[in-house]
Enzyme design. Sequence first.
Site, short mmCIF file in Angstrom:
data_model
loop_
_atom_site.label_atom_id
_atom_site.label_comp_id
_atom_site.label_asym_id
_atom_site.label_seq_id
_atom_site.Cartn_x
_atom_site.Cartn_y
_atom_site.Cartn_z
N TRP A 37 9.00 16.90 26.72
CA TRP A 37 7.79 16.06 26.66
C TRP A 37 6.51 16.89 26.73
CZ3 TRP A 37 6.35 12.16 31.13
CH2 TRP A 37 6.51 12.74 32.38
N GLN A 104 14.60 14.18 28.29
CA GLN A 104 13.36 13.95 29.03
C GLN A 104 12.64 12.75 28.40
OE1 GLN A 104 10.88 17.51 29.24
NE2 GLN A 104 10.95 17.50 31.46
N ASP A 166 10.52 14.88 38.73
CA ASP A 166 11.67 15.44 39.44
C ASP A 166 11.91 14.92 40.86
OD1 ASP A 166 11.15 16.91 37.15
OD2 ASP A 166 11.38 18.84 38.09
N TYR A 351 4.16 18.06 43.99
CA TYR A 351 4.80 17.75 42.70
C TYR A 351 4.73 16.24 42.44
CZ TYR A 351 7.68 19.77 38.92
OH TYR A 351 8.15 20.23 37.72
N TRP A 352 5.86 15.53 42.33
CA TRP A 352 5.78 14.12 41.92
C TRP A 352 5.71 13.15 43.10
CZ3 TRP A 352 4.58 12.59 37.12
CH2 TRP A 352 4.67 13.57 36.11
N GLU A 395 -1.39 22.32 36.27
CA GLU A 395 -0.25 21.45 35.95
C GLU A 395 -0.48 20.03 36.48
OE1 GLU A 395 3.39 22.92 37.64
OE2 GLU A 395 4.63 21.41 36.66
C1 DGY Z 1 11.62 22.44 36.83
O1 DGY Z 1 12.34 23.41 36.68
O2 DGY Z 1 10.86 22.26 37.78
C2 DGY Z 1 11.57 21.46 35.78
O3 DGY Z 1 10.80 20.35 36.13
C3 DGY Z 1 12.91 21.06 35.31
O4 DGY Z 1 12.69 20.54 34.05
#
Ligand code: DGY
Length: 423
Positions: A37, A104, A166, A351-352, A395
């Site tokens: 993606w 994905q 993730d 992160y998420w 990011e």
């Molecule tokens: C990672 O390695 O963190 C990625 O998100 C996996 O696609």
Amino acid sequence: MNRPVFDIEHAKRILRDNDLGGYTVPTKGLYPFQWNWDAAITALGWMEAGDEPRAWLELEMLLKGQWDNGMVPHIIFHGEADTYFPGPEVWGVENAVKTSAISQPPVLATVVRILFEQSKDRALAEQKLAALLPGTIACHLWWYRERDPENTGLVCSYHPWESGMDNSPAWDHPLSAVPTVDWEYTRRDTGHVDAAERPHKHQYDRYIYLVDFFKRNRFDSDAIYKSCPYRVQDIGIIAILQRANTDLLALCQSRIDDDSTRSLQASSARTAAAINELWSDELSCFVSRDTLTGQQLKTISCAGVLPLFGELASPAQASAINESLDRWIDGAPFGLASTHPDSETFEPQRYWRGPSWLHINWMIALGLEAYQMPERAEQLKQVSEACLENGDFWEYYNSVTGEGCGGGEFSWTAAIALHWLKS
Ligand code: DGY
């Protein structure tokens, strides 16, 4: 026209610097290959940077990793790099082009449609569309055939990495049912990025168990469907796939009229009919569901807003979601926080679990526009611009402080800024 809040030349330079010859790495070191993606979003940036052939090439390179069964993998290992784990040898896929063994969120068809409609070189666009359509159709057919073999209308995912989100708190419960891997490994991500911005070891131990599980099952779809210890109907994937169905069918019109498009129409209608199974009245939001327990996964996350992008929400659901966005954005003004800020699991930098992601904001803003909520869409644009004010393209962003997190000089952030926030 207002001046953009970011440096356009800097954004273009990021794409050029991350270009490894036809494909763009998300960022150097942390993600040194082509991601599914990311590639689609990045193509939008190449188009806006004025390089139409390069935009199309990004997608062609992505489809070079497509499996014979139609799956577009989540990582295409075009080259070699020792800065990432797990690499191709861990995944164990023997194809000529090395890839991972999961997919994905399928934003590809939506991006193909945007490129096609924005393209100035019409002859090139027609030629590239003709080249990309068969693979894109095969990808959608794969989602429904392999990931919804019982024709529920709601495709499933076998790995949190497949969601692209993730370590979303939505996956905590289903992931806790997955065994931990029984061999030692060295993570590479925390060598590039502060561990406080990345998933925990107990999550990685299970991510890697699943990678092994696919290999042990020789990537056999039936076996994996029957016995995968993680099998989730992910509302983010489902919503993005639905939007992509609409875009793909629009592109097929007058070009392709066959059993594949009829099958996609039927699958898409089944999704629309089933979506209320993933609505939570209690949370006023869509949620994912663990298909192994049948339980809804009660997390208020940005994925639960994406059905606006897929135009899957009823008007009443759309306004309930819109109302909840007041507090969501007040509590985390550099939003939209990937987990609602009032949630116990909210961590604005990890992160998420709470940061904001500009490409998600873009999709949600498009959804809000589709539901005639232009003021809210504009607000999402403004909070996204606020993230860029310190001049860098990270990011993701801490949704409370606006501080950049994760990888720097990041392709999809630069790309979505060029595509969405230039004026
Ligand atoms: C990672 O390695 O963190 C990625 O998100 C996996 O696609």
